[in-house]
Write a protein that holds these residues in place. Sequence first.
Motif, PDB file in Angstrom:
ATOM      1  N   SER A  38     -23.170 -29.128   7.938  1.00 18.26           N
ATOM      2  CA  SER A  38     -22.849 -27.926   7.180  1.00 18.26           C
ATOM      3  C   SER A  38     -21.928 -27.044   8.025  1.00 18.26           C
ATOM      4  N   PHE A  39     -21.048 -26.284   7.360  1.00 18.89           N
ATOM      5  CA  PHE A  39     -20.138 -25.395   8.075  1.00 18.89           C
ATOM      6  C   PHE A  39     -19.529 -24.407   7.098  1.00 18.89           C
ATOM      7  N   GLN A  40     -18.905 -23.384   7.627  1.00 25.18           N
ATOM      8  CA  GLN A  40     -18.127 -22.432   6.847  1.00 25.18           C
ATOM      9  C   GLN A  40     -16.770 -22.278   7.526  1.00 25.18           C
ATOM     10  N   SER A  41     -15.708 -22.149   6.711  1.00 27.88           N
ATOM     11  CA  SER A  41     -14.385 -21.885   7.268  1.00 27.88           C
ATOM     12  C   SER A  41     -13.606 -21.007   6.299  1.00 27.88           C
ATOM     13  N   VAL A  82     -11.461 -20.939   1.265  1.00 28.90           N
ATOM     14  CA  VAL A  82     -12.753 -20.990   1.939  1.00 28.90           C
ATOM     15  C   VAL A  82     -13.452 -22.315   1.672  1.00 28.90           C
ATOM     16  N   SER A  83     -14.215 -22.736   2.651  1.00 27.29           N
ATOM     17  CA  SER A  83     -15.115 -23.883   2.513  1.00 27.29           C
ATOM     18  C   SER A  83     -16.470 -23.454   3.026  1.00 27.29           C
ATOM     19  N   SER A  84     -17.501 -23.820   2.302  1.00 24.63           N
ATOM     20  CA  SER A  84     -18.869 -23.524   2.727  1.00 24.63           C
ATOM     21  C   SER A  84     -19.726 -24.701   2.306  1.00 24.63           C
ATOM     22  N   ILE A  85     -20.039 -25.542   3.254  1.00 27.55           N
ATOM     23  CA  ILE A  85     -20.808 -26.751   2.982  1.00 27.55           C
ATOM     24  C   ILE A  85     -22.245 -26.519   3.422  1.00 27.55           C
ATOM     25  N   GLY A  86     -23.159 -26.666   2.486  1.00 25.33           N
ATOM     26  CA  GLY A  86     -24.581 -26.519   2.791  1.00 25.33           C
ATOM     27  C   GLY A  86     -25.172 -25.225   2.290  1.00 25.33           C
ATOM     28  N   SER A  87     -24.341 -24.268   1.911  1.00 26.56           N
ATOM     29  CA  SER A  87     -24.872 -23.001   1.399  1.00 26.56           C
ATOM     30  C   SER A  87     -23.778 -22.256   0.653  1.00 26.56           C
ATOM     31  N   GLY A 150     -25.837 -18.294  -3.998  1.00 30.64           N
ATOM     32  CA  GLY A 150     -26.807 -19.373  -4.094  1.00 30.64           C
ATOM     33  C   GLY A 150     -26.552 -20.462  -3.084  1.00 30.64           C
ATOM     34  N   SER A 151     -26.872 -21.688  -3.439  1.00 34.47           N
ATOM     35  CA  SER A 151     -26.815 -22.778  -2.473  1.00 34.47           C
ATOM     36  C   SER A 151     -25.678 -23.754  -2.748  1.00 34.47           C
ATOM     37  N   ALA A 152     -24.757 -23.402  -3.639  1.00 34.24           N
ATOM     38  CA  ALA A 152     -23.672 -24.324  -3.981  1.00 34.24           C
ATOM     39  C   ALA A 152     -22.700 -24.481  -2.814  1.00 34.24           C
ATOM     40  N   SER A 153     -22.274 -25.703  -2.588  1.00 39.30           N
ATOM     41  CA  SER A 153     -21.258 -25.977  -1.571  1.00 39.30           C
ATOM     42  C   SER A 153     -19.887 -25.987  -2.236  1.00 39.30           C
ATOM     43  N   ASP A 190      -3.835  -3.963  10.231  1.00 38.51           N
ATOM     44  CA  ASP A 190      -4.175  -5.381  10.036  1.00 38.51           C
ATOM     45  C   ASP A 190      -5.552  -5.478   9.390  1.00 38.51           C
ATOM     46  N   VAL A 191      -5.691  -6.426   8.450  1.00 41.13           N
ATOM     47  CA  VAL A 191      -6.981  -6.719   7.820  1.00 41.13           C
ATOM     48  C   VAL A 191      -7.416  -8.092   8.308  1.00 41.13           C
ATOM     49  N   LEU A 192      -8.653  -8.190   8.760  1.00 42.80           N
ATOM     50  CA  LEU A 192      -9.213  -9.434   9.253  1.00 42.80           C
ATOM     51  C   LEU A 192     -10.330  -9.879   8.327  1.00 42.80           C
ATOM     52  N   TYR A 193     -10.347 -11.165   7.955  1.00 40.05           N
ATOM     53  CA  TYR A 193     -11.349 -11.708   7.046  1.00 40.05           C
ATOM     54  C   TYR A 193     -12.239 -12.688   7.785  1.00 40.05           C
ATOM     55  N   GLU A 194     -13.521 -12.742   7.392  1.00 37.44           N
ATOM     56  CA  GLU A 194     -14.433 -13.748   7.928  1.00 37.44           C
ATOM     57  C   GLU A 194     -15.330 -14.235   6.807  1.00 37.44           C
ATOM     58  N   ILE A 195     -15.921 -15.421   7.009  1.00 39.88           N
ATOM     59  CA  ILE A 195     -16.850 -15.984   6.038  1.00 39.88           C
ATOM     60  C   ILE A 195     -18.192 -16.203   6.718  1.00 39.88           C
ATOM     61  N   LEU A 196     -19.262 -15.947   5.985  1.00 34.68           N
ATOM     62  CA  LEU A 196     -20.617 -16.131   6.500  1.00 34.68           C
ATOM     63  C   LEU A 196     -21.451 -16.865   5.451  1.00 34.68           C
ATOM     64  N   PRO A 197     -22.432 -17.663   5.878  1.00 34.50           N
ATOM     65  CA  PRO A 197     -23.307 -18.324   4.910  1.00 34.50           C
ATOM     66  C   PRO A 197     -24.274 -17.313   4.299  1.00 34.50           C
TER      67      PRO A 197
END
Length: 198
Positions: A38-41, A82-87, A150-153, A190-197
């Motif tokens: 699982s990962f997020q990017s 974005v990619s979010s595998i596992g959550s 939810g839990s969708a990847s 500058d605007v910075l973006y991040e992804i979290l599960p």
Amino acid sequence: MKNLILSAAVLLGVTFSANAQNSSPAPVKVKVNVNLNSFQSIEIGSGATPSGEYGDIVNLTYADANDYRNGISKNVPNQLKVSSIGSGYKVKAKLSQAVLNRTSAEGAQNIQANEILEIQVGKNLAGATSGKIVTLSGVEFTDLSASNTGSASVLDEQLDVKYFGKPIPQNKLQTYFNNVGNKSLSYTVDVLYEILPL
């Protein structure tokens, strides 16, 4: 005698042939393990136009009284990927600093970012005028709660980003322009973006 020798040769050949067919090597067995992590990017999407160190550059331009009165917006379709595998996931944003710094020769030195800038992230924002629009006011990440819960990847999901320049009242315009005459003012952050599960 010739027949006997010939019969013995044929019998011997059949015996060697049978032994050769019975002595084929045993198959070799290999175990293959497949590991799914699982990962997020988060990265720049297909709608962005990279420039130098930036994944994209967005210009918000106030051109007339209506813009100052009602505010402006610019939608950038597919700016983020974005990619979010596992959550599920949430997207957050923060500013490099709490102020917009002047890049023009005239005008107020800086403007508080929360007086002007708002951002919305999601899918199909072209006509959107409501949703989770967040005023960014500083260097702490702010939850923009993009589109997936939810839990969708998801893999390589493209997201729009809509940038809003808020209405600017007269008293703020007087402060920003400070009688510079017929000159344009420019500011940047500058605007910075991040992804979290989730």
